[in-house]
Design an enzyme around this catalytic site. Structure first.
Site: not given
Length: 326
Positions: A121, A239, A294
């Site tokens: 991320s 996501d 995610h």
């Protein structure tokens, strides 16, 4: 034993970090190019910390795939709780400079011919910033998962009991472009609204600079990024934490029409502000996808990444992996 789903750093633990060296089977002597895998540097995401179970498990897996891998988890504070806080609060320019100094002075990393880098991320764009601004020791392969390379146009939701996240979001929504927020709240420093690029270009403390979007370009950023053997960007197909998710591939999404402009069709690529076109021309730029939300990463996927892009200082380029369109 590492579970099949190695970790789900949670829908909320997904954007920053800076970490500490995890001692493994390595000595404070220069790396032997032939006998040792390259060291692996990992940068965690927002709300996570460098000593979390998931991050430590990834290092263990890397060592099992390439025995003898020295793993360094980036950290801003040796205290895991303070390191988690630093993923929300801090000046990114200062944080990245700290990491540059830590890596350059590390007794093992500084003697390696190169290192590999894995960013989760927001840790992905932070490692890219390390490559562009410092790159000492130099990165051979950079792999990012669900990173916000083209920023976020909306801030993430928080769990009801996550007061750290709630407090950060309150400040973010109140004064995104104010100097206080831009110098202290991490997610605000990679916020990018395509409908308000004027404010972004004027006030962004981080992303507008590392993406070379301002009129005055930094040629070092382009030179350093183009030196990568591999720049691999994974997007999570489901996501809903990173908005827009296509930011993981440097794409731009119109917030009104939802039209997606691919990297190849943007000036940042066409005019090669960052060296991305140069990477693509030598087949070093890879757009890959993985199912799920995610930061849902499987052990099998990570093993594939380790085998294809990390390990010994040999030929880790031009892997024939499918570029999957969404």
């Amino acid at each position: 034993m590492i579970s099949k789903f190695l970790f789900s750093l949670s829908v909320f633990l997904s954007f920053a970090g800076l970490g500490l060296a995890i001692p493994r089977a390595a000595s404070n002597t220069p790396q032997d190019d032939d006998d040792n895998p390259l060291p692996l540097v990992i940068w965690h995401g927002l709300g996570d910390n460098y000593k979390s179970e998931g991050i430590l498990s990834i290092g263990d897996l890397a060592d099992s795939v390439h025995p003898g891998t020295f793993v360094y988890n980036v950290y801003l504070n040796e205290d895991p709780s303070a390191d988690r806080t630093a993923s929300y609060f801090g000046n990114l320019t200062e944080q990245i400079q700290q990491v540059c100094q830590d890596l350059a002075s590390h007794p093992i990393l500084s003697t390696a011919p190169a290192i590999d880098a894995l960013g989760f991320s927001q840790g992905g764009q932070f490692l890219r910033a390390y490559v562009e601004r410092c790159n000492r020791p130099p990165v051979r392969s950079l792999v990012t998962f669900g990173s916000q390379h083209n920023g976020i146009s909306r801030f993430q939701n928080c769990e009801a009991t996550d007061w750290l996240c709630q407090g950060a979001n309150g400040l973010l929504r109140g004064s995104t472009w104010g100097s206080f927020v831009q110098s202290r709240l991490v997610p605000a420093q990679y916020y990018r609204d395509p409908e308000d690029l004027e404010s972004y270009l004027e006030y962004s403390n981080f992303l507008a600079d590392i993406n070379n979007e301002r009129p005055l370009k930094n040629p070092t950023y382009k030179t350093n990024l183009a030196s990568l053997k591999n720049f691999v960007m994974y997007i999570f197909e489901d996501d809903t934490t990173v908005i827009p998710k296509e930011s993981a591939w440097f794409a731009e999404v119109n917030s009104t029409s939802s039209k997606v402009t691919k990297l190849e069709d943007r000036p940042i690529f066409k005019e090669d502000w960052l060296g991305l076109r140069e990477l693509a021309e030598k087949k070093a730029l890879k757009f890959l996808s993985t199912p799920g939300r995610h930061m849902l990463v499987t052990e099998d996927l990570l093993e594939e990444v380790f085998r294809n892009f990390f390990g010994y200082l040999g030929d880790k380029g031009d892997k024939k992996l499918e570029h999957k369109e969404l």
